[in-house]
Design a protein around this motif. Structure first.
Motif, PDB file in Angstrom:
ATOM      1  N   SER A  22       0.829  -1.200   0.000  1.00  0.00           N
ATOM      2  CA  SER A  22       0.000   0.000   0.000  1.00  0.00           C
ATOM      3  C   SER A  22       0.869   1.258   0.000  1.00  0.00           C
ATOM      4  O   SER A  22       1.767   1.399   0.847  1.00  0.00           O
ATOM      5  CB  SER A  22      -0.918   0.019   1.228  1.00  0.00           C
ATOM      6  N   PRO A  23       0.613   2.168  -0.943  1.00  0.00           N
ATOM      7  CA  PRO A  23       1.405   3.405  -0.992  1.00  0.00           C
ATOM      8  C   PRO A  23       1.088   4.356   0.168  1.00  0.00           C
ATOM      9  O   PRO A  23       1.856   5.274   0.441  1.00  0.00           O
ATOM     10  CB  PRO A  23       1.001   4.026  -2.333  1.00  0.00           C
ATOM     11  N   GLN A  24      -0.023   4.128   0.849  1.00  0.00           N
ATOM     12  CA  GLN A  24      -0.435   5.018   1.936  1.00  0.00           C
ATOM     13  C   GLN A  24       0.089   4.554   3.296  1.00  0.00           C
ATOM     14  O   GLN A  24       0.571   5.341   4.092  1.00  0.00           O
ATOM     15  CB  GLN A  24      -1.958   5.133   1.965  1.00  0.00           C
ATOM     16  N   THR A  25      -0.034   3.223   3.547  1.00  0.00           N
ATOM     17  CA  THR A  25       0.380   2.705   4.857  1.00  0.00           C
ATOM     18  C   THR A  25       1.735   2.010   4.818  1.00  0.00           C
ATOM     19  O   THR A  25       2.370   1.828   5.847  1.00  0.00           O
ATOM     20  CB  THR A  25      -0.669   1.701   5.384  1.00  0.00           C
ATOM     21  N   GLY A  26       2.141   1.578   3.616  1.00  0.00           N
ATOM     22  CA  GLY A  26       3.397   0.840   3.498  1.00  0.00           C
ATOM     23  C   GLY A  26       3.253  -0.618   3.854  1.00  0.00           C
ATOM     24  O   GLY A  26       4.223  -1.384   3.800  1.00  0.00           O
ATOM     25  N   ASN A  27       2.033  -1.025   4.229  1.00  0.00           N
ATOM     26  CA  ASN A  27       1.796  -2.425   4.601  1.00  0.00           C
ATOM     27  C   ASN A  27       1.476  -3.278   3.379  1.00  0.00           C
ATOM     28  O   ASN A  27       0.942  -2.791   2.387  1.00  0.00           O
ATOM     29  CB  ASN A  27       0.633  -2.513   5.601  1.00  0.00           C
ATOM     30  N   ARG A  28       1.765  -4.560   3.489  1.00  0.00           N
ATOM     31  CA  ARG A  28       1.441  -5.499   2.417  1.00  0.00           C
ATOM     32  C   ARG A  28      -0.057  -5.790   2.452  1.00  0.00           C
ATOM     33  O   ARG A  28      -0.634  -5.987   3.519  1.00  0.00           O
ATOM     34  CB  ARG A  28       2.247  -6.784   2.613  1.00  0.00           C
TER      35      ARG A  28
END
Length: 215
Positions: A22-28
């Motif tokens: 995710s470009p917003q949270t950085g999570n997969r």
């Protein structure tokens, strides 16, 4: 890096999902595509990569469209499901929606009210069983729910929510063959062990040919 992941469901068929960051949270995160063509999965992967490049989380992306008319919504839904579900399933949904359109006209989804739905069901009761009405009802309701998840259509809630369905008969389907006929059929096929086993499988499970093959 976003990529396509392949996994096998219980029915033995391959399904696809796209794993991305995710470009917003950085999570997969994961987007399930279900059973579809690999080409469809590759196209969806490109769309997701474009969204990520723009800084948009593809799972939370909403394509805003004007509140559609029912037949327009049917076309959008069919295109989205193409390659992911069987043609027969799409055809059944189309039949349900067109049945509703024939009686009510091609109205906007936002204009569908409880009164319209109740009148439609009363009219259908003259020609269809309660079980058939329930199938039609669920198909239209599911189509609008899918659209709400994908598009920002101008309705507060699915108009088919909280509508009481007509009660079905609850009758168990009668056997086509009697016990004596089944015994005779199995006895006549004893010499062909493979065919006999298939008959026993069908008779004991009630599976159709396609269902049995998928198992």
């Amino acid at each position: 890096m976003s990529h396509i992941d392949t996994y096998t469901k219980r029915n033995g068929r391959k399904s696809y999902r796209i794993i991305y960051k995710s470009p917003q949270t950085g999570n997969r995160d994961t987007i399930s595509l279900g059973q579809c063509l690999y080409g469809t999965a590759k196209t969806r992967l490109k769309e997701i990569e474009n969204d990520i490049a723009l800084g948009v989380d593809p799972k939370r992306k909403v394509s805003k469209i004007h509140c559609p008319r029912l037949l327009e919504l049917l076309e959008l839904d069919s295109e989205r499901r193409l390659g992911r579900v069987s043609d027969r399933t799409i055809e059944n949904t189309s039949l349900s929606v067109r049945n509703f359109v024939e009686s009510q006209g091609d109205i906007q989804v936002a204009e569908i009210t409880k009164k319209i739905i109740d009148e439609w069901m009363r009219e259908r009761e003259k020609t269809l069983t309660p079980d058939s009405i329930s199938i039609y009802f669920r198909s239209i309701k599911a189509m609008i729910t899918r659209a709400k998840e994908k598009y920002d259509i101008e309705i507060a809630a699915n108009p088919f929510n909280n509508i009481e369905l007509p009660r079905g008969t609850g009758k168990v389907r009668e056997r086509v063959l009697s016990r004596s006929e089944i015994s005779l059929l199995l006895k006549l096929t004893e010499q062909d062990a493979n065919f006999n086993r298939i008959l026993r499988f069908y008779l004991n499970t009630g599976c159709r040919l396609r269902e049995a093959l998928e198992l």
